[in-house]
Design a protein around this motif. Structure first.
Motif, PDB file in Angstrom:
ATOM      1  N   ASP A  88     -16.613 -14.043 -18.928  1.00  0.00           N
ATOM      2  CA  ASP A  88     -17.693 -13.840 -19.885  1.00  0.00           C
ATOM      3  C   ASP A  88     -19.032 -14.088 -19.194  1.00  0.00           C
ATOM      4  O   ASP A  88     -19.083 -14.427 -18.017  1.00  0.00           O
ATOM      5  CB  ASP A  88     -17.538 -14.749 -21.122  1.00  0.00           C
ATOM      6  CG  ASP A  88     -17.494 -16.230 -20.765  1.00  0.00           C
ATOM      7  OD1 ASP A  88     -18.326 -16.684 -19.946  1.00  0.00           O
ATOM      8  OD2 ASP A  88     -16.626 -16.959 -21.285  1.00  0.00           O
ATOM      9  N   ILE A  89     -20.140 -13.901 -19.941  1.00  0.00           N
ATOM     10  CA  ILE A  89     -21.479 -14.105 -19.385  1.00  0.00           C
ATOM     11  C   ILE A  89     -22.162 -15.309 -20.029  1.00  0.00           C
ATOM     12  O   ILE A  89     -23.386 -15.369 -20.138  1.00  0.00           O
ATOM     13  CB  ILE A  89     -22.344 -12.837 -19.542  1.00  0.00           C
ATOM     14  CG1 ILE A  89     -22.387 -12.375 -21.010  1.00  0.00           C
ATOM     15  CG2 ILE A  89     -21.811 -11.727 -18.659  1.00  0.00           C
ATOM     16  CD1 ILE A  89     -23.327 -11.199 -21.249  1.00  0.00           C
ATOM     17  N   ASN A  90     -21.356 -16.286 -20.436  1.00  0.00           N
ATOM     18  CA  ASN A  90     -21.895 -17.482 -21.068  1.00  0.00           C
ATOM     19  C   ASN A  90     -22.446 -18.464 -20.041  1.00  0.00           C
ATOM     20  O   ASN A  90     -21.951 -18.560 -18.920  1.00  0.00           O
ATOM     21  CB  ASN A  90     -20.830 -18.181 -21.911  1.00  0.00           C
ATOM     22  CG  ASN A  90     -20.473 -17.383 -23.146  1.00  0.00           C
ATOM     23  OD1 ASN A  90     -21.281 -16.588 -23.629  1.00  0.00           O
ATOM     24  ND2 ASN A  90     -19.274 -17.578 -23.666  1.00  0.00           N
ATOM     25  N   ASP A  91     -23.472 -19.201 -20.462  1.00  0.00           N
ATOM     26  CA  ASP A  91     -24.076 -20.254 -19.648  1.00  0.00           C
ATOM     27  C   ASP A  91     -23.263 -21.523 -19.827  1.00  0.00           C
ATOM     28  O   ASP A  91     -23.114 -22.015 -20.947  1.00  0.00           O
ATOM     29  CB  ASP A  91     -25.529 -20.461 -20.097  1.00  0.00           C
ATOM     30  CG  ASP A  91     -26.156 -21.716 -19.531  1.00  0.00           C
ATOM     31  OD1 ASP A  91     -25.714 -22.173 -18.459  1.00  0.00           O
ATOM     32  OD2 ASP A  91     -27.098 -22.249 -20.169  1.00  0.00           O
ATOM     33  N   ALA A  96     -27.064 -23.534 -23.188  1.00  0.00           N
ATOM     34  CA  ALA A  96     -26.836 -22.370 -24.058  1.00  0.00           C
ATOM     35  C   ALA A  96     -27.783 -21.208 -23.764  1.00  0.00           C
ATOM     36  O   ALA A  96     -28.158 -20.470 -24.669  1.00  0.00           O
ATOM     37  CB  ALA A  96     -26.932 -22.770 -25.529  1.00  0.00           C
ATOM     38  N   HIS A  97     -28.165 -21.034 -22.498  1.00  0.00           N
ATOM     39  CA  HIS A  97     -28.946 -19.859 -22.115  1.00  0.00           C
ATOM     40  C   HIS A  97     -27.985 -18.726 -21.752  1.00  0.00           C
ATOM     41  O   HIS A  97     -27.932 -18.265 -20.610  1.00  0.00           O
ATOM     42  CB  HIS A  97     -29.871 -20.193 -20.934  1.00  0.00           C
ATOM     43  CG  HIS A  97     -30.948 -21.155 -21.273  1.00  0.00           C
ATOM     44  ND1 HIS A  97     -31.268 -22.240 -20.476  1.00  0.00           N
ATOM     45  CD2 HIS A  97     -31.796 -21.219 -22.330  1.00  0.00           C
ATOM     46  CE1 HIS A  97     -32.270 -22.915 -21.021  1.00  0.00           C
ATOM     47  NE2 HIS A  97     -32.593 -22.323 -22.154  1.00  0.00           N
ATOM     48  N   HIS A  98     -27.227 -18.293 -22.731  1.00  0.00           N
ATOM     49  CA  HIS A  98     -26.168 -17.330 -22.485  1.00  0.00           C
ATOM     50  C   HIS A  98     -26.724 -15.962 -22.101  1.00  0.00           C
ATOM     51  O   HIS A  98     -27.809 -15.562 -22.533  1.00  0.00           O
ATOM     52  CB  HIS A  98     -25.281 -17.199 -23.718  1.00  0.00           C
ATOM     53  CG  HIS A  98     -24.647 -18.478 -24.149  1.00  0.00           C
ATOM     54  ND1 HIS A  98     -23.950 -19.296 -23.283  1.00  0.00           N
ATOM     55  CD2 HIS A  98     -24.621 -19.104 -25.359  1.00  0.00           C
ATOM     56  CE1 HIS A  98     -23.507 -20.357 -23.934  1.00  0.00           C
ATOM     57  NE2 HIS A  98     -23.909 -20.269 -25.187  1.00  0.00           N
ATOM     58  N   THR A 110     -21.930  -2.502 -21.686  1.00  0.00           N
ATOM     59  CA  THR A 110     -20.986  -3.451 -22.261  1.00  0.00           C
ATOM     60  C   THR A 110     -20.784  -4.618 -21.318  1.00  0.00           C
ATOM     61  O   THR A 110     -19.881  -5.425 -21.493  1.00  0.00           O
ATOM     62  CB  THR A 110     -19.626  -2.777 -22.545  1.00  0.00           C
ATOM     63  OG1 THR A 110     -19.141  -2.195 -21.333  1.00  0.00           O
ATOM     64  CG2 THR A 110     -19.771  -1.701 -23.613  1.00  0.00           C
ATOM     65  N   GLY A 111     -21.639  -4.716 -20.306  1.00  0.00           N
ATOM     66  CA  GLY A 111     -21.554  -5.800 -19.349  1.00  0.00           C
ATOM     67  C   GLY A 111     -20.534  -5.549 -18.263  1.00  0.00           C
ATOM     68  O   GLY A 111     -19.878  -4.495 -18.227  1.00  0.00           O
ATOM     69  N   PRO A 112     -20.394  -6.500 -17.346  1.00  0.00           N
ATOM     70  CA  PRO A 112     -19.462  -6.324 -16.232  1.00  0.00           C
ATOM     71  C   PRO A 112     -18.013  -6.409 -16.682  1.00  0.00           C
ATOM     72  O   PRO A 112     -17.715  -6.907 -17.774  1.00  0.00           O
ATOM     73  CB  PRO A 112     -19.821  -7.486 -15.301  1.00  0.00           C
ATOM     74  CG  PRO A 112     -20.357  -8.538 -16.221  1.00  0.00           C
ATOM     75  CD  PRO A 112     -21.089  -7.797 -17.304  1.00  0.00           C
ATOM     76  N   PHE A 135     -26.195  -7.389 -17.165  1.00  0.00           N
ATOM     77  CA  PHE A 135     -26.517  -8.196 -18.342  1.00  0.00           C
ATOM     78  C   PHE A 135     -27.843  -8.887 -18.125  1.00  0.00           C
ATOM     79  O   PHE A 135     -28.372  -8.922 -17.005  1.00  0.00           O
ATOM     80  CB  PHE A 135     -25.395  -9.201 -18.678  1.00  0.00           C
ATOM     81  CG  PHE A 135     -25.212 -10.328 -17.692  1.00  0.00           C
ATOM     82  CD1 PHE A 135     -25.805 -11.569 -17.894  1.00  0.00           C
ATOM     83  CD2 PHE A 135     -24.397 -10.170 -16.564  1.00  0.00           C
ATOM     84  CE1 PHE A 135     -25.614 -12.615 -17.008  1.00  0.00           C
ATOM     85  CE2 PHE A 135     -24.195 -11.212 -15.669  1.00  0.00           C
ATOM     86  CZ  PHE A 135     -24.811 -12.441 -15.891  1.00  0.00           C
ATOM     87  N   GLY A 136     -28.415  -9.429 -19.187  1.00  0.00           N
ATOM     88  CA  GLY A 136     -29.731 -10.042 -19.114  1.00  0.00           C
ATOM     89  C   GLY A 136     -29.688 -11.552 -19.268  1.00  0.00           C
ATOM     90  O   GLY A 136     -28.748 -12.114 -19.830  1.00  0.00           O
ATOM     91  N   SER A 137     -30.719 -12.203 -18.744  1.00  0.00           N
ATOM     92  CA  SER A 137     -30.914 -13.650 -18.900  1.00  0.00           C
ATOM     93  C   SER A 137     -32.378 -13.898 -19.227  1.00  0.00           C
ATOM     94  O   SER A 137     -33.246 -13.124 -18.826  1.00  0.00           O
ATOM     95  CB  SER A 137     -30.539 -14.393 -17.615  1.00  0.00           C
ATOM     96  OG  SER A 137     -30.928 -15.763 -17.674  1.00  0.00           O
TER      97      SER A 137
END
Length: 309
Positions: A88-91, A96-98, A110-112, A135-137
């Motif tokens: 996933d792309i969770n922090d 919680a800066h996912h 749809t992301g990687p 994806f973005g941050s």
């Protein structure tokens, strides 16, 4: 035969007692218990402590841990986000800066996808197809602040491969970005613009990266000097300087503070797997992306990052 069985039973008992005592001491801390079960039950507590130890969720004092992920204490200060990219792309920094999918003017994604990690764990690293995956941050690096970016990359193409980048819109001048240039050097660059005056902060590694090989890259920025250092596999191999684009005189010298306009093209999102120049999308794999704000990383810090599984 009975004697051997008795010896085996005694060994098992010894191992259990050792593990239990170890986990009760100050050097072993279960991160947390779930909400199920009777906390007043001795058997429940003993079982959970043993599970915590066996599952690797118990860590030494002073180690920050979030959802089972342990962060060395030397890396806690200034940590903005940590993306292990384990499916996933969770922090996982606890802030919680996912990661998210920007949308709007940005390409639909749809992301990687996910594949084997550097240590061959299933879904342990993010794969980017070079076409529509990123994806973005909300991480926003500023030229007058200390910050650092570190990650592992496995580029399928070692030249002209965008890694991370910010720009206000597609085709606009790029803000901070990381890429592999036309010769295979790791580059950090950022565009200054102030009422028609402009310059670029840019630096490249002296080493050339190789395709289809895991490589650790780091950029460490000094807010006081407004310049940074480029690291490849734990070795400092380059520094940045200000470059004046042809025909752009008068030009910006140094860092301009203030909010309108900002010293670099900045804001959100910072796109991971997408950058300014064509081809815009990264092709390859990334793992363990770390963003630090308000601090610089030392050689020891970078070594610690590289040693993590």
């Amino acid at each position: 035969m009975e004697s051997c069985f008795r010896i085996i039973q005694q060994i098992r008992l010894f191992v259990f007692v050792f593990v239990f005592v170890f986990c009760l001491c100050s050097y072993c801390q279960p991160n947390s218990f779930n909400n199920a079960g009777d906390y007043k039950s001795k058997s429940f507590t003993e079982t959970e402590i043993l599970k915590c130890f066996l599952e690797g969720r118990c860590g030494p004092n002073g180690v920050t841990s979030t959802n089972g992920f342990q962060i060395p204490p030397t890396l806690v200060s200034g940590l903005y986000a940590w993306y292990p990219l384990d499916g996933d792309i969770n922090d996982k920094s606890g802030s919680a800066h996912h990661g998210y999918f920007p949308g709007g003017i940005w390409p639909a994604t749809t992301g990687p996808s996910y594949s084997l990690s550097r240590s061959h764990l299933p879904n342990g690293t993010a794969s980017f197809n070079g076409t529509d995956q990123y994806f973005g941050s909300d991480f926003t690096p500023l030229c007058n602040e200390d910050f650092a970016i570190a990650l592992w990359i496995f580029p399928n193409n070692a030249t002209n491969n965008q890694i991370i980048g910010f720009q206000q819109a597609i085709g606009y001048n790029p803000g901070p970005r990381l890429l592999l240039d036309a010769a295979g050097h790791f580059e950090f660059s950022a565009f200054f613009s102030f009422w028609g005056n402009s310059s670029v902060t840019v630096g490249t590694s002296s080493t050339v990266l190789t395709a289809n090989v895991w490589t650790h890259i780091t950029y460490v920025h000094n807010g006081a000097t407004q310049q940074g250092t480029i690291w490849v596999n734990g070795v400092g191999v380059g520094v940045t300087s200000d470059f004046i684009p042809s025909g752009d005189l008068p030009y910006v010298t140094g860092c301009i503070t203030g909010s309108s306009p900002l010293p670099w093209w900045t804001g959100t999102p910072l796109n991971i797997g997408y950058g300014f120049a064509n081809p815009r999308f990264f092709t390859g794999r990334m793992d363990d992306i770390w963003f630090f704000k308000g601090r610089q990383l030392s050689a020891s810090d970078i070594s610690t990052l590289m040693s993590l599984p």
